[in-house]
Design a protein around this motif. Sequence first.
Motif: not given
Length: 484
Positions: A81-92, A104-105, A397-405, A419-425
């Motif tokens: 979950t933390a790496v999913c937060y990291a992607e979204l926090a860096g982008a938004v 937004t997602t 947050v994890s679903i949001g990473v997939i949607v925003l991608r 390892l997207y999309p394996i990691t958020p799943i």
Amino acid sequence: MASLTEQALRRKPVGMINAETGADTGKSELKRSIGLWGLSAIGIGGTIGTGIFFILSQAVPIAGPAVLWSFVLSAVVAGLTAVCYAELAGAVPVAGSSYSYAYTTLGEVVALGVGACLLLEWGVAGAATAVGWSQYVNQFLLNVFHFQLPAALSNAPEEGGICNVPAIILILMCAVLLIRGVSESAKTNAIMVAIKLAVLVMFVLIGIQGFNTDNMQPFAPHGIGGVTTAASIIFFTFVGLDGVAAAGEEAKNPHRNLPLAIMISLITVTVMYVLVALVALGAQPSGEFDGQEAGLAKILENVTGQSWPGTVLAAGAIISIFSVTLVSVYGQTRILFAMSRDGMIPPIFHRVNPRTLTPVPNTIIVAVVIAILAGFIPINFLAEMTSVGTLAAFVTVSIGVIVLRRRAPELPRTFKVPLYPITPILSVLGALWIIASLRTVTIYVFVIWVGLALVWYFVYARSHSHLGRHEHVGLDATKEEPQP
């Protein structure tokens, strides 16, 4: 006119969010004053709290020495979950954390539900930790001054008291710090985090002197089932990493520093937890953990044959809980700030003091509500409610990473989930696995809470939404992204 479904699912463009927060220009309604260490301290301070001081007495009887694997398993789920937060926090990078990510997602109504989950997480957690702080203060006073506060002034009415005064005082101190300015609050929190880490390092260095490999046998008396059950308990000592995301609008160089701070927090917390657990298990037979109070202090007292370690650890716990409560109150105010800016709740929560650039009315209201909870209600039974709210936000947050991608593949991302999309799943599955281990009554109460949030949406938020009115609060927005 948009249909009810269209209103509920309308999404806030990333360009609008970044313009509001000044993520690219540096111009924000809030003051950007928190650097990388301050952000990391928020994550560490919001995560390492009372949990590590008592969790072993709950988890070791279930898993035995194999509880070490339980810590690792919990860290893996939290890390996904933390790496999913990291992607979204860096982008938004926005104050609303997972509320804003959901907006937004996944759409407006989902965002409001997530916001309700976050209010549950931060509000109840802040009150619960304040109650725990009161208990440790009393223990410290007894150890050092041989004096305790009267039970009437340190317990809620249902616990035989009149009012938990120390808990209220702690909430008010946190509020004063936050009103003075986020920079001062971040510096104070960073000092407290350094002290709490020093106390845990002290435990490791002293406790390892009593390490006995015989205490590690039998290693897994209850098999893999015990390991996974203990992991579901331990997982809750990792919640708090999303506090970094809540600081999105007050972070310096947010695109770079937010992802870094989240990962630094995760690694620091995991290393400290595993080291403390390893030393504790080696210094004491696993059968002695069951029901043990102030376990870490007792272990050091047994190793050294002296009482001073217990006093030091009690002082460390006081500082540790202060830090957690400060982050809890801070997170609550920033979620409310973002929701109010969007029109989801009344505008008073969005008002910022022009001198300190902090949401003062917001902070006062939050402090009063949490102080009432901490002072007059025995809050411990709501601990699982805090956890389920957090887990629901993690799933979003994890679903949001997939949607925003999929929606905005061209959006600049300073950190990408490996390892997207394996990691958020896997992150979603891990959070659902933890939720499934909670009591049924907790799930029922959570559903009722989310139901109340939906009622609020249709009664107030839907008609006051600035996005629905094509309004924008704050700085000029960039052009909206086309909605698919």
